[in-house]
Design an enzyme around this catalytic site. Structure first.
Site, PDB file in Angstrom:
ATOM      1  CE  LYS A  48      -2.338   0.929   3.999  1.00  0.00           C
ATOM      2  NZ  LYS A  48      -2.160   2.310   4.453  1.00  0.00           N
ATOM      3  CB  SER A  49       3.866   2.283   1.937  1.00  0.00           C
ATOM      4  OG  SER A  49       3.311   2.339   3.210  1.00  0.00           O
ATOM      5  NE  ARG A  53       6.450   6.404   0.747  1.00  0.00           N
ATOM      6  CZ  ARG A  53       5.574   6.229   1.744  1.00  0.00           C
ATOM      7  NH1 ARG A  53       4.441   5.586   1.528  1.00  0.00           N
ATOM      8  NH2 ARG A  53       5.808   6.721   2.951  1.00  0.00           N
ATOM      9  N   GLY A  66      -4.235   8.434   5.415  1.00  0.00           N
ATOM     10  CA  GLY A  66      -3.305   9.428   5.963  1.00  0.00           C
ATOM     11  C   GLY A  66      -2.133   9.631   5.024  1.00  0.00           C
ATOM     12  NE  ARG A  87      -4.612   8.798  11.038  1.00  0.00           N
ATOM     13  CZ  ARG A  87      -3.953   7.977  10.226  1.00  0.00           C
ATOM     14  NH1 ARG A  87      -4.567   7.459   9.181  1.00  0.00           N
ATOM     15  NH2 ARG A  87      -2.698   7.667  10.452  1.00  0.00           N
ATOM     16  CG  ASP A 121       1.349   0.272   9.696  1.00  0.00           C
ATOM     17  OD1 ASP A 121       0.994   1.135  10.529  1.00  0.00           O
ATOM     18  OD2 ASP A 121       1.636   0.556   8.523  1.00  0.00           O
ATOM     19  CE  LYS A 157       0.427   4.736  13.082  1.00  0.00           C
ATOM     20  NZ  LYS A 157       1.184   5.332  11.989  1.00  0.00           N
ATOM     21  NE  ARG A 186      -4.105   0.645  13.791  1.00  0.00           N
ATOM     22  CZ  ARG A 186      -3.439   0.857  12.659  1.00  0.00           C
ATOM     23  NH1 ARG A 186      -2.126   0.797  12.646  1.00  0.00           N
ATOM     24  NH2 ARG A 186      -4.078   1.129  11.540  1.00  0.00           N
ATOM     25  NE  ARG A 206      -1.735  -1.273   9.012  1.00  0.00           N
ATOM     26  CZ  ARG A 206      -1.465  -1.699   7.786  1.00  0.00           C
ATOM     27  NH1 ARG A 206      -1.603  -2.959   7.469  1.00  0.00           N
ATOM     28  NH2 ARG A 206      -1.032  -0.854   6.860  1.00  0.00           N
TER      29      ARG A 206
HETATM   30  C1  S3P Z   1       2.882   4.966   6.246  1.00  0.00           C
HETATM   31  C2  S3P Z   1       3.522   5.379   7.385  1.00  0.00           C
HETATM   32  C3  S3P Z   1       3.093   5.003   8.738  1.00  0.00           C
HETATM   33  C4  S3P Z   1       2.167   3.803   8.701  1.00  0.00           C
HETATM   34  C5  S3P Z   1       1.105   3.917   7.650  1.00  0.00           C
HETATM   35  C6  S3P Z   1       1.731   4.051   6.275  1.00  0.00           C
HETATM   36  C7  S3P Z   1       3.374   5.443   4.941  1.00  0.00           C
HETATM   37  O1  S3P Z   1       2.393   6.092   9.303  1.00  0.00           O
HETATM   38  O2  S3P Z   1       1.572   3.624   9.969  1.00  0.00           O
HETATM   39  O3  S3P Z   1       0.274   2.764   7.657  1.00  0.00           O
HETATM   40  O4  S3P Z   1       2.931   4.940   3.892  1.00  0.00           O
HETATM   41  O5  S3P Z   1       4.218   6.342   4.949  1.00  0.00           O
HETATM   42  P1  S3P Z   1       3.150   7.272  10.114  1.00  0.00           P
HETATM   43  O6  S3P Z   1       4.004   8.007   9.149  1.00  0.00           O
HETATM   44  O7  S3P Z   1       2.042   8.130  10.646  1.00  0.00           O
HETATM   45  O8  S3P Z   1       3.922   6.570  11.187  1.00  0.00           O
END
Ligand code: S3P
Length: 434
Positions: free
Chosen positions: A26-27, A31, A101, A129, A321, A348, A352, A393
């Site tokens: 997902k990250s 990106r 987020g 958030r 996570d 989160k 969480r 999660r």
């Molecule tokens: C993420 C960073 C983390 C993670 C989130 C995905 C990202 O959050 O918990 O699920 O894709 O950069 P934080 O940057 O708030 O720690």
């Protein structure tokens, strides 16, 4: 497994066996969509995950005037037709980040340096958030942006010229770091982010692959204003954070042996695997390939007898996570399991940290959170019912707990799981029957 409307019940069944793949990271998918949007020319993304969060981010990218071929049919390969670093168009209506987020915070960094007025909003969870963590440093860069009470979405951004800053975020957050690095590409001078503890570095790896003027010097990441990015292709590996749920289930269900193939093995994400090993878990992984700077390979796990461990604060960002799962494993492990540096879990998709304690004690476990520390004592869980609280999660945590608790676990709001792991119940069924 049996399903009602959004309530799914998970019960102990046979061991988890076989070989499977999990959906893409997902990250990395998000990106790729965002960085692809500001590349010069097309970026092909292979095997993105079409989960809730990346779909929301892809929707925002499209609304900003970037064509994404293959998005409408959620294809296995999509092409993002980048419009250049300063080429995003204000859509004249709010952008919807949904539950994401990452989508909201990273995009805010990119939009701060574009021409035009942008509004980014999200669902009721995202609206709760903290956004002050990006509002403060972006304003220090000269960005004009407003947030409700200076803290919450919707964010209104009047794009313009940015200046470089040196900034040490008070929390280790890949989202904050990435937001500032993306804004730094559009700023005059060298922007430096000093990390209090190492967080996931996918942005740095992808920007470097795209030719950005970026340098990593220990805990400092520096980026200079850039003219252009270019990246042809990204093959997204499986999401280690999704794989972790199946790993935890395999560790707990006697007789299990599972191989998860082609999963991302970025060193900044390996904290869960390392903690599991310290707990006595039999888990092996091998990097077989690196693509776009991201290592990937197979992960193999066997059911194991576990004992407690302590995760020190400096390691917590590398399993941020997966704290839910370390806590669950702690219930079945001998002795005490402690995770330090967990305060940011309160920020989160839901609180969480409170939810973990509430859920595990509700299922018969012994867990407590004080300040920045989570403690779990050995106490096999009975089972019962829980609500996902809209947090993917937590929904998936309930599923794994159900496989390991004699009475099973009913998870209401299980649909939230699709935010990161679409098709989870199918994946589980595949390994329960093989
Ligand atoms: C993420 C960073 C983390 C993670 C989130 C995905 C990202 O959050 O918990 O699920 O894709 O950069 P934080 O940057 O708030 O720690």
């Amino acid at each position: 497994m049996s399903a009602g409307v959004e309530t799914v019940t998970f019960r102990p069944s046979g061991p988890l066996r076989g070989r499977l793949r999990v959906p893409g990271d997902k990250s990395i998918t998000q990106r790729a969509l965002l960085i692809g949007a500001v590349c010069d020319g097309p970026l092909e993304i292979v095997e993105p995950v079409w989960a809730g969060d990346p779909l929301a981010t892809a929707g925002m990218v499209s609304a900003l005037g970037v064509a994404v071929d293959g998005l409408a049919r959620r294809e296995r390969r999509v092409v993002v037709h980048g419009v250049g670093l300063r080429g995003l168009h204000a859509p004249g209506r709010p952008l919807d980040a949904g539950n994401s987020g990452t989508g909201m915070r990273l995009l805010a960094g990119l939009l701060a340096g574009q021409r035009g007025r942008f509004v980014i909003d999200g669902d009721r969870y995202l609206r709760a958030r903290p956004m002050g963590r990006i509002v403060v440093p972006l304003r220090a860069m000269g960005a004009r942006l407003d947030a409700r009470d200076d803290q919450f979405a919707p964010l209104a951004i009047e794009g313009g010229a940015l200046r470089a800053i040196r900034y040490e975020p008070p929390v280790a957050s890949a989202q904050v770091k990435s937001c500032l690095l993306l804004a730094g590409l559009l700023a005059d001078g060298e922007t430096v982010v000093v990390e209090p503890a190492g967080s996931r570095d996918h942005t740095e790896r992808m920007l470097a692959a795209a030719g950005a003027p970026l340098a990593c010097r220990g805990s400092e990441i520096a980026v200079r204003g850039a003219e252009r990015l270019r990246l042809d292709r990204i093959v997204v590996p499986g999401d280690l954070s999704s794989a972790a749920f199946l790993v935890a289930a395999a560790l707990l269900v006697p007789g299990s042996r599972l191989v998860i193939a082609n999963v991302g093995l970025n060193p900044t994400r390996l904290g869960f695997c390392q903690a599991v090993r310290r707990m006595g878990g039999r888990l092996e992984w091998t990097v077989t390939r690196t693509d776009g700077g991201e290592p990937r390979g197979d992960l193999e796990v066997w059911a194991s007898a576990l004992h407690g461990t302590t995760v020190p604060a400096r390691e917590t960002p590398s399993l941020i996570d997966e704290v839910t799962l370390i806590a669950l494993l702690g219930c079945f492990a001998e002795g005490e399991t402690v995770v330090e540096g967990v305060a940011d879990l309160r920020a989160k998709e839901t609180d969480r940290l409170a939810a973990i304690v509430d859920i595990l004690t509700g299922l018969g476990g012994k867990a407590e959170a004080g300040g920045d520390v989570l403690r779990v004592c050995s106490a096999p869980l009975r089972g019962g019912a829980l609500s996902s609280r809209g947090d993917h999660r937590l929904a998936l945590l309930g599923a794994v707990a159900g496989l390991a608790c004699p009475a099973g676990v009913s998870v209401s709001g299980f649909g939230a799981a699709a935010v990161s792991f679409p098709g989870f119940t199918d994946s589980l069924a595949e390994v329960l029957s093989s």
